[in-house]
Design a protein around this motif. Structure first.
Motif, short mmCIF file in Angstrom:
data_model
loop_
_atom_site.label_atom_id
_atom_site.label_comp_id
_atom_site.label_asym_id
_atom_site.label_seq_id
_atom_site.Cartn_x
_atom_site.Cartn_y
_atom_site.Cartn_z
N PRO A 23 0.81 -1.22 0.00
CA PRO A 23 0.00 0.00 0.00
C PRO A 23 0.85 1.28 0.00
O PRO A 23 0.49 2.26 -0.65
CB PRO A 23 -0.83 -0.12 1.28
N GLN A 24 1.98 1.25 0.70
CA GLN A 24 2.87 2.42 0.71
C GLN A 24 3.49 2.64 -0.67
O GLN A 24 3.59 3.78 -1.14
CB GLN A 24 3.98 2.25 1.75
N GLU A 25 3.89 1.56 -1.34
CA GLU A 25 4.45 1.68 -2.69
C GLU A 25 3.40 2.18 -3.67
O GLU A 25 3.71 2.97 -4.57
CB GLU A 25 5.02 0.34 -3.15
N GLN A 27 0.96 4.21 -3.06
CA GLN A 27 0.81 5.65 -2.86
C GLN A 27 1.98 6.45 -3.45
O GLN A 27 1.81 7.60 -3.86
CB GLN A 27 0.66 5.98 -1.37
N GLN A 28 3.15 5.83 -3.53
CA GLN A 28 4.32 6.50 -4.10
C GLN A 28 4.36 6.38 -5.62
O GLN A 28 4.67 7.34 -6.31
CB GLN A 28 5.60 5.91 -3.53
N VAL A 29 4.06 5.19 -6.13
CA VAL A 29 4.28 4.89 -7.55
C VAL A 29 3.11 5.30 -8.44
O VAL A 29 3.32 5.85 -9.53
CB VAL A 29 4.58 3.38 -7.72
N ILE A 30 1.90 5.02 -8.04
CA ILE A 30 0.75 5.22 -8.92
C ILE A 30 0.56 6.68 -9.34
O ILE A 30 0.28 6.92 -10.52
CB ILE A 30 -0.53 4.59 -8.31
N PRO A 31 0.73 7.66 -8.46
CA PRO A 31 0.62 9.04 -8.95
C PRO A 31 1.66 9.41 -10.02
O PRO A 31 1.44 10.30 -10.83
CB PRO A 31 0.82 9.89 -7.69
N GLY A 55 -2.45 -4.03 -5.57
CA GLY A 55 -1.00 -3.95 -5.74
C GLY A 55 -0.46 -4.53 -7.02
O GLY A 55 0.74 -4.59 -7.22
N ASN A 56 -1.34 -4.95 -7.92
CA ASN A 56 -0.95 -5.57 -9.18
C ASN A 56 -0.85 -4.48 -10.25
O ASN A 56 -1.84 -3.84 -10.59
CB ASN A 56 -1.98 -6.63 -9.57
N PHE A 57 0.36 -4.31 -10.80
CA PHE A 57 0.58 -3.22 -11.74
C PHE A 57 -0.23 -3.41 -13.02
O PHE A 57 -0.71 -2.43 -13.60
CB PHE A 57 2.07 -3.07 -12.04
#
Length: 92
Positions: A23-25, A27-31, A55-57
């Motif tokens: 969940p932390q990743e 919030q960092q990566v998706i934006p 969490g699945n890209f």
């Protein structure tokens, strides 16, 4: 699955394992992944991850495509939970 197919398996140089984003990743990566998420509310990103993407890209990519369609059709300026619920219904 591909490993069972010799013609496909022989074309893969290195097998890679990808883990789900935490969940932390997310919030960092998706934006940073796509402009539709850049100004999205972090709570909406968390909502989308917990209800659909997990969490699945690849799921994030599919969700993004549906959200782009929804934004274009509705003329809304940014993602909201109503659009997310519509997009969830379109996911396989």
């Amino acid at each position: 699955m591909l490993r069972r197919e010799p013609m496909l398996s022989s074309r893969v140089f290195i097998w890679q394992q990808f883990n789900r984003l935490t969940p932390q990743e997310v919030q960092q990566v998706i934006p940073l992944f796509h402009p539709v998420w850049a100004d999205a509310d972090p709570a909406d990103i968390a909502f989308a991850d917990s209800h659909a993407a997990h969490g699945n890209f690849r799921a994030w990519a599919q969700l993004t495509a549906h959200i782009r369609t929804a934004l274009a059709r509705t003329g809304r300026p940014k993602v909201d939970q109503e659009l997310l619920r519509w997009a969830f219904s379109r996911l396989a």
